[in-house]
Design a protein around this motif. Structure first.
Motif, mmCIF file in Angstrom:
data_model
loop_
_atom_site.group_PDB
_atom_site.id
_atom_site.type_symbol
_atom_site.label_atom_id
_atom_site.label_comp_id
_atom_site.label_asym_id
_atom_site.label_seq_id
_atom_site.Cartn_x
_atom_site.Cartn_y
_atom_site.Cartn_z
ATOM 1 N N ASP A 4 1.924 7.380 -2.956
ATOM 2 C CA ASP A 4 2.194 6.189 -1.749
ATOM 3 C C ASP A 4 0.584 6.119 -1.137
ATOM 4 O O ASP A 4 0.169 5.265 -0.743
ATOM 5 C CB ASP A 4 2.862 6.679 -0.648
ATOM 6 C CG ASP A 4 4.504 6.393 -0.913
ATOM 7 O OD1 ASP A 4 4.870 5.836 -2.114
ATOM 8 O OD2 ASP A 4 5.452 7.113 -0.482
ATOM 9 N N VAL A 5 -0.147 7.254 -0.942
ATOM 10 C CA VAL A 5 -1.246 7.159 -0.510
ATOM 11 C C VAL A 5 -2.513 6.480 -1.603
ATOM 12 O O VAL A 5 -3.218 5.585 -1.044
ATOM 13 C CB VAL A 5 -2.029 8.671 -0.242
ATOM 14 C CG1 VAL A 5 -3.374 8.543 -0.023
ATOM 15 C CG2 VAL A 5 -1.304 9.526 0.961
ATOM 16 N N ASN A 6 -2.281 6.772 -2.780
ATOM 17 C CA ASN A 6 -2.953 5.960 -3.829
ATOM 18 C C ASN A 6 -2.683 4.453 -3.657
ATOM 19 O O ASN A 6 -3.542 3.735 -3.774
ATOM 20 C CB ASN A 6 -2.757 6.729 -5.059
ATOM 21 C CG ASN A 6 -3.414 8.212 -5.249
ATOM 22 O OD1 ASN A 6 -4.212 8.487 -4.741
ATOM 23 N ND2 ASN A 6 -2.926 8.780 -6.151
ATOM 24 N N ARG A 7 -1.388 4.295 -3.569
ATOM 25 C CA ARG A 7 -0.978 2.819 -3.438
ATOM 26 C C ARG A 7 -1.738 2.140 -2.092
ATOM 27 O O ARG A 7 -2.222 1.023 -2.102
ATOM 28 C CB ARG A 7 0.450 2.836 -3.516
ATOM 29 C CG ARG A 7 0.888 1.336 -3.583
ATOM 30 C CD ARG A 7 2.596 1.027 -3.648
ATOM 31 N NE ARG A 7 2.970 2.312 -4.653
ATOM 32 C CZ ARG A 7 4.087 3.059 -4.003
ATOM 33 N NH1 ARG A 7 4.582 2.675 -2.784
ATOM 34 N NH2 ARG A 7 4.495 3.674 -4.784
ATOM 35 N N ALA A 8 -1.890 3.160 -1.114
ATOM 36 C CA ALA A 8 -2.182 2.540 0.237
ATOM 37 C C ALA A 8 -3.561 2.268 0.145
ATOM 38 O O ALA A 8 -4.218 1.263 0.838
ATOM 39 C CB ALA A 8 -1.727 3.436 1.341
ATOM 40 N N LEU A 9 -4.315 2.904 -0.770
ATOM 41 C CA LEU A 9 -5.715 3.098 -0.768
ATOM 42 C C LEU A 9 -6.338 2.180 -1.967
ATOM 43 O O LEU A 9 -7.478 1.652 -2.077
ATOM 44 C CB LEU A 9 -6.409 4.326 -0.870
ATOM 45 C CG LEU A 9 -6.096 5.310 0.396
ATOM 46 C CD1 LEU A 9 -6.686 6.662 -0.252
ATOM 47 C CD2 LEU A 9 -6.907 4.689 1.467
ATOM 48 N N THR A 10 -5.288 1.441 -2.529
ATOM 49 C CA THR A 10 -5.742 0.579 -3.796
ATOM 50 C C THR A 10 -6.850 -0.304 -3.525
ATOM 51 O O THR A 10 -7.863 -0.764 -4.372
ATOM 52 C CB THR A 10 -4.491 0.023 -4.480
ATOM 53 O OG1 THR A 10 -3.690 -0.724 -3.581
ATOM 54 C CG2 THR A 10 -3.618 0.959 -5.401
ATOM 55 N N ASN A 11 -6.474 -1.329 -2.395
ATOM 56 C CA ASN A 11 -7.394 -2.622 -2.170
ATOM 57 C C ASN A 11 -8.483 -2.261 -1.336
ATOM 58 O O ASN A 11 -9.221 -3.302 -0.772
ATOM 59 C CB ASN A 11 -6.626 -3.622 -1.786
ATOM 60 C CG ASN A 11 -5.842 -3.631 -0.408
ATOM 61 O OD1 ASN A 11 -5.753 -2.327 -0.236
ATOM 62 N ND2 ASN A 11 -5.645 -4.688 0.021
ATOM 63 N N MET A 12 -8.709 -1.003 -0.974
ATOM 64 C CA MET A 12 -9.819 -0.731 -0.198
ATOM 65 C C MET A 12 -11.182 -1.271 -0.420
ATOM 66 O O MET A 12 -12.053 -1.794 0.510
ATOM 67 C CB MET A 12 -9.806 0.757 0.225
ATOM 68 C CG MET A 12 -10.537 1.085 1.377
ATOM 69 S SD MET A 12 -9.953 3.074 1.975
ATOM 70 C CE MET A 12 -10.218 2.614 3.912
#
Length: 130
Positions: free
Chosen positions: A24-32
């Motif tokens: 979930d953290v990786n998904r949250a940071l994908t478009n950073m």
């Protein structure tokens, strides 16, 4: 026997929850990276706030894990001349982390000097912060 089964089930549930949280953290940071490149300070602020709220992580906790075409977030902001995003990142990062060497062993200041980007506004903000 029942205790062993219960313990195994508990361990498997905890491991699954840990892996799900990391995903979930990786998904949250994908478009950073895209947010930084597009110089969208408002969206970047929301992203940093959401990660802090939902995952209890500060920018310094995941800064090294996010790579934008092989560059860190601040390096990407400097390369793409994203002044708003870069200034927010510089303000949010602790001074010690800004002065520390990155993955390639170079500090931000050394990398900026090597690239000949000392005269950019973001580099000047970085020097002022340090």
């Amino acid at each position: 026997m029942l205790k062993i089964i219960f313990r195994c089930a508990l361990v498997s549930i905890l491991l699954t929850a840990t892996f799900a949280a990391n995903a979930d953290v990786n998904r949250a940071l994908t478009n950073m990276c895209e947010i930084v490149k597009s110089n969208d300070k408002s969206e970047l602020r929301k992203k940093i706030h959401n990660v802090a709220t939902y995952y209890r992580m500060k920018l310094n906790d995941y800064y090294d894990a996010v790579s934008c075409d092989g560059y860190s977030l601040i390096r990407a902001a400097i390369l793409f001349n994203a002044l708003e995003s870069g200034s927010l990142l510089i303000k949010k990062m602790p001074r010690g982390a800004l002065a520390a060497p990155e993955a390639d062993g170079k500090t931000l200041q050394a990398w900026v000097a090597e690239q000949g980007l000392n005269n950019t506004e973001i580099a000047m903000l970085l020097n002022d912060r340090l």
